[in-house]
Scaffold this motif. Structure first.
Motif, PDB file in Angstrom:
ATOM      1  N   GLN A  60       0.816  -1.209   0.000  1.00 15.98           N
ATOM      2  CA  GLN A  60       0.000   0.000   0.000  1.00 15.98           C
ATOM      3  C   GLN A  60       0.854   1.264   0.000  1.00 15.98           C
ATOM      4  OE1 GLN A  60      -3.680  -0.134   0.053  1.00 15.98           O
ATOM      5  NE2 GLN A  60      -3.077   1.813  -0.849  1.00 15.98           N
ATOM      6  N   GLY A  61       1.934   1.260   0.782  1.00 14.95           N
ATOM      7  CA  GLY A  61       2.807   2.427   0.828  1.00 14.95           C
ATOM      8  C   GLY A  61       3.465   2.702  -0.511  1.00 14.95           C
ATOM      9  N   GLY A  62       3.954   1.649  -1.180  1.00 17.12           N
ATOM     10  CA  GLY A  62       4.582   1.824  -2.482  1.00 17.12           C
ATOM     11  C   GLY A  62       3.610   2.334  -3.529  1.00 17.12           C
ATOM     12  N   MET A  63       2.377   1.807  -3.528  1.00 19.18           N
ATOM     13  CA  MET A  63       1.372   2.268  -4.476  1.00 19.18           C
ATOM     14  C   MET A  63       1.031   3.735  -4.230  1.00 19.18           C
ATOM     15  SD  MET A  63      -1.002  -1.188  -4.322  1.00 19.18           S
ATOM     16  CE  MET A  63      -2.289  -0.604  -5.432  1.00 19.18           C
ATOM     17  N   ALA A  64       0.995   4.126  -2.962  1.00 21.71           N
ATOM     18  CA  ALA A  64       0.709   5.518  -2.629  1.00 21.71           C
ATOM     19  C   ALA A  64       1.833   6.440  -3.104  1.00 21.71           C
ATOM     20  CB  ALA A  64       0.496   5.663  -1.119  1.00 21.71           C
ATOM     21  N   VAL A  65       3.079   6.003  -2.913  1.00 21.19           N
ATOM     22  CA  VAL A  65       4.219   6.809  -3.356  1.00 21.19           C
ATOM     23  C   VAL A  65       4.201   6.977  -4.876  1.00 21.19           C
ATOM     24  CG1 VAL A  65       6.728   6.812  -3.593  1.00 21.19           C
ATOM     25  CG2 VAL A  65       5.689   6.283  -1.395  1.00 21.19           C
ATOM     26  N   LEU A  66       3.830   5.932  -5.584  1.00 19.79           N
ATOM     27  CA  LEU A  66       3.738   6.022  -7.040  1.00 19.79           C
ATOM     28  C   LEU A  66       2.719   7.084  -7.448  1.00 19.79           C
ATOM     29  CD1 LEU A  66       5.283   4.418  -9.192  1.00 19.79           C
ATOM     30  CD2 LEU A  66       3.270   2.953  -9.427  1.00 19.79           C
ATOM     31  N   SER A  67       1.614   7.162  -6.725  1.00 18.16           N
ATOM     32  CA  SER A  67       0.607   8.192  -6.993  1.00 18.16           C
ATOM     33  C   SER A  67       1.163   9.580  -6.722  1.00 18.16           C
ATOM     34  CB  SER A  67      -0.634   7.944  -6.129  1.00 18.16           C
ATOM     35  OG  SER A  67      -1.181   6.666  -6.361  1.00 18.16           O
ATOM     36  N   ALA A  68       1.947   9.707  -5.635  1.00 20.93           N
ATOM     37  CA  ALA A  68       2.542  11.003  -5.311  1.00 20.93           C
ATOM     38  C   ALA A  68       3.505  11.456  -6.409  1.00 20.93           C
ATOM     39  CB  ALA A  68       3.262  10.934  -3.969  1.00 20.93           C
ATOM     40  N   TYR A  69       4.279  10.516  -6.937  1.00 21.94           N
ATOM     41  CA  TYR A  69       5.185  10.862  -8.031  1.00 21.94           C
ATOM     42  C   TYR A  69       4.408  11.289  -9.272  1.00 21.94           C
ATOM     43  CZ  TYR A  69       9.803   9.748  -6.187  1.00 21.94           C
ATOM     44  OH  TYR A  69      10.988   9.774  -5.488  1.00 21.94           O
ATOM     45  N   ALA A  70       3.254  10.669  -9.502  1.00 19.60           N
ATOM     46  CA  ALA A  70       2.426  11.076 -10.641  1.00 19.60           C
ATOM     47  C   ALA A  70       1.961  12.527 -10.487  1.00 19.60           C
ATOM     48  CB  ALA A  70       1.223  10.139 -10.762  1.00 19.60           C
ATOM     49  N   VAL A  71       1.554  12.885  -9.258  1.00 18.27           N
ATOM     50  CA  VAL A  71       1.143  14.271  -9.004  1.00 18.27           C
ATOM     51  C   VAL A  71       2.322  15.214  -9.201  1.00 18.27           C
ATOM     52  CG1 VAL A  71       0.282  15.874  -7.245  1.00 18.27           C
ATOM     53  CG2 VAL A  71      -0.687  13.572  -7.420  1.00 18.27           C
ATOM     54  N   TRP A  72       3.473  14.851  -8.657  1.00 18.53           N
ATOM     55  CA  TRP A  72       4.681  15.684  -8.786  1.00 18.53           C
ATOM     56  C   TRP A  72       5.056  15.886 -10.246  1.00 18.53           C
ATOM     57  CZ3 TRP A  72       9.627  13.943 -10.450  1.00 18.53           C
ATOM     58  CH2 TRP A  72      10.658  14.867 -10.263  1.00 18.53           C
ATOM     59  N   TRP A  73       5.015  14.820 -11.030  1.00 15.95           N
ATOM     60  CA  TRP A  73       5.370  14.899 -12.453  1.00 15.95           C
ATOM     61  C   TRP A  73       4.391  15.787 -13.214  1.00 15.95           C
ATOM     62  CZ3 TRP A  73       3.266  13.457 -17.180  1.00 15.95           C
ATOM     63  CH2 TRP A  73       4.153  13.361 -18.244  1.00 15.95           C
ATOM     64  N   THR A 121       9.023  15.224   2.334  1.00 15.71           N
ATOM     65  CA  THR A 121       9.708  15.313   1.038  1.00 15.71           C
ATOM     66  C   THR A 121       9.570  13.997   0.290  1.00 15.71           C
ATOM     67  OG1 THR A 121      11.930  14.624   1.715  1.00 15.71           O
ATOM     68  CG2 THR A 121      11.400  16.974   1.924  1.00 15.71           C
ATOM     69  N   LEU A 122       9.481  14.089  -1.020  1.00 16.66           N
ATOM     70  CA  LEU A 122       9.137  12.944  -1.860  1.00 16.66           C
ATOM     71  C   LEU A 122      10.374  12.114  -2.198  1.00 16.66           C
ATOM     72  CD1 LEU A 122       6.945  11.485  -3.485  1.00 16.66           C
ATOM     73  CD2 LEU A 122       7.405  13.065  -5.375  1.00 16.66           C
ATOM     74  N   THR A 123      10.352  10.852  -1.773  1.00 17.40           N
ATOM     75  CA  THR A 123      11.388   9.868  -2.131  1.00 17.40           C
ATOM     76  C   THR A 123      10.697   8.518  -2.319  1.00 17.40           C
ATOM     77  OG1 THR A 123      11.849   9.235   0.163  1.00 17.40           O
ATOM     78  CG2 THR A 123      13.161  11.059  -0.770  1.00 17.40           C
ATOM     79  N   PRO A 124      11.337   7.568  -3.024  1.00 17.99           N
ATOM     80  CA  PRO A 124      10.701   6.249  -3.199  1.00 17.99           C
ATOM     81  C   PRO A 124      10.383   5.543  -1.883  1.00 17.99           C
ATOM     82  CG  PRO A 124      12.471   6.518  -4.777  1.00 17.99           C
ATOM     83  CD  PRO A 124      12.549   7.700  -3.847  1.00 17.99           C
ATOM     84  N   GLY A 125      11.202   5.747  -0.852  1.00 18.31           N
ATOM     85  CA  GLY A 125      10.952   5.096   0.441  1.00 18.31           C
ATOM     86  C   GLY A 125      10.276   6.003   1.446  1.00 18.31           C
ATOM     87  N   MET A 126       9.582   7.015   0.957  1.00 16.97           N
ATOM     88  CA  MET A 126       8.985   8.037   1.818  1.00 16.97           C
ATOM     89  C   MET A 126       8.074   7.456   2.892  1.00 16.97           C
ATOM     90  SD  MET A 126       6.426  11.083   0.543  1.00 16.97           S
ATOM     91  CE  MET A 126       5.195   9.899  -0.050  1.00 16.97           C
ATOM     92  N   LEU A 127       7.303   6.434   2.553  1.00 21.38           N
ATOM     93  CA  LEU A 127       6.287   5.924   3.477  1.00 21.38           C
ATOM     94  C   LEU A 127       6.709   4.639   4.182  1.00 21.38           C
ATOM     95  CD1 LEU A 127       3.004   6.587   1.432  1.00 21.38           C
ATOM     96  CD2 LEU A 127       3.923   7.890   3.346  1.00 21.38           C
ATOM     97  N   ASP A 128       7.981   4.265   4.087  1.00 22.94           N
ATOM     98  CA  ASP A 128       8.409   3.008   4.717  1.00 22.94           C
ATOM     99  C   ASP A 128       8.205   3.052   6.231  1.00 22.94           C
ATOM    100  OD1 ASP A 128       9.066   2.118   2.246  1.00 22.94           O
ATOM    101  OD2 ASP A 128      11.230   2.245   2.493  1.00 22.94           O
ATOM    102  N   ASN A 129       8.686   4.112   6.872  1.00 23.01           N
ATOM    103  CA  ASN A 129       8.510   4.232   8.323  1.00 23.01           C
ATOM    104  C   ASN A 129       7.043   4.428   8.687  1.00 23.01           C
ATOM    105  OD1 ASN A 129      11.248   3.953   8.838  1.00 23.01           O
ATOM    106  ND2 ASN A 129      11.638   6.154   8.760  1.00 23.01           N
TER     107      ASN A 129
END
Length: 293
Positions: free
Chosen positions: A39-52, A211-219
């Protein structure tokens, strides 16, 4: 007293971040019966889509709406073409698949956008408001308000709508649901799609603070899972309250418990988990599951 109140307010703000991801985990479980570690990885992918999209001139709100739609489609495709191959097998296998999917998505995001920190635009102003000596950022207030609305909508979905009841029926017993005429496959796709959309909202709220990184939501995922265990997998309201409790207690423990401090405050949710699992295994707000044998 002012310091104590400030710590509580800050804890509520931090807990709202955990609650955003915890709600998406609960939605997947209520719809499919699985715990989605991706779930965290899928969410980060969405965040990158918004950023792009925003970097190419699209307004932030429009970019968020586009990302939510894309997230629904991506979540449905993941269920249809990947998870469905494992859903009728051993549940542990499906969980391992979600962990592998998390690793794959994180690596793909890092390969495509690098692992450098990216500044993410905030949906809310960065101003702060003060009341009785306590300072609260407008962004924290906005994040908490969105989480409360999402919590109420999710609770209403599963309790008061035919779609929510159908999703729960499919998660509990897909074979019986199919015999009753429910379109099990489509409902599973809907559940994953809605969870991915909720994850996109969570990422948009969290990214400006971390801040946006691929591992942003790991913690944050670790804390979200702790909130899910404490609050109960069957209670959206429970997981939000549990996330707030975790945020508040770890702040208070870091300041008022000398041997914990800021270095060991990450242990607070795990201590809570041990206590709750011993006293009330279904979570603070969860329901007991009765199984006929």
């Amino acid at each position: 007293m002012g310091k104590f109140v400030q710590l509580v307010v800050d804890g509520l703000s931090t807990g709202s971040v955990y609650a955003a991801l915890a709600l998406a985990i609960v939605l997947v479980h209520q719809a499919t019966g699985l715990i989605n570690f991706a779930q965290g990885g899928m969410a980060v992918l969405s965040a990158y889509a918004v950023w792009w999209l925003t970097n190419r001139g699209l307004p932030l709100v429009a970019a968020i709406l586009v990302a939510i739609v894309l997230s629904v489609v991506f979540g449905a495709l993941v269920e249809r073409w990947l998870m469905r191959r494992f859903e009728r097998g051993d549940p542990d296998t499906a969980v391992v698949v979600t962990i592998g999917l998390l690793t794959l998505i994180t690596g793909f995001a890092g390969w495509l956008w690098t692992y450098n920190n990216q500044q993410f635009p905030s949906l809310f102003p960065l101003d702060t408001v003060s009341f009785l000596g306590v300072s609260v950022s407008v962004r924290s207030l906005g994040t908490t308000a969105v989480i409360v609305v999402a919590m109420l909508l999710l609770q209403g979905l599963f309790v008061g709508t035919k779609l929510g009841l159908a999703l729960r029926a499919v998660a509990i017993n897909p074979q019986s649901a199919a015999f009753c005429g429910l379109p099990v496959g489509r409902l599973l796709m809907v559940g994953w799609g809605l969870a991915a959309a909720l994850g996109a909202v969570a990422a948009v709220l969290v990214a400006p603070q971390l801040t946006l990184t691929p591992g942003m939501l790991d913690n944050a995922l670790v804390y979200a899972l702790a909130a899910v265990i404490l609050g109960g997998l069957t209670s959206p309201i429970g997981v939000v309250i549990a996330a707030w409790i975790i945020g508040i207690l770890e702040n208070l423990a870091a300041v008022y418990v000398p041997f914990i401090g800021f270095d060991l405050k990450v242990a607070v949710p795990f201590i809570l988990i041990f206590v709750v699992l011993i006293v009330r295994p279904q979570g603070l707000f969860g329901r007991k599951t009765v199984v006929r044998v």
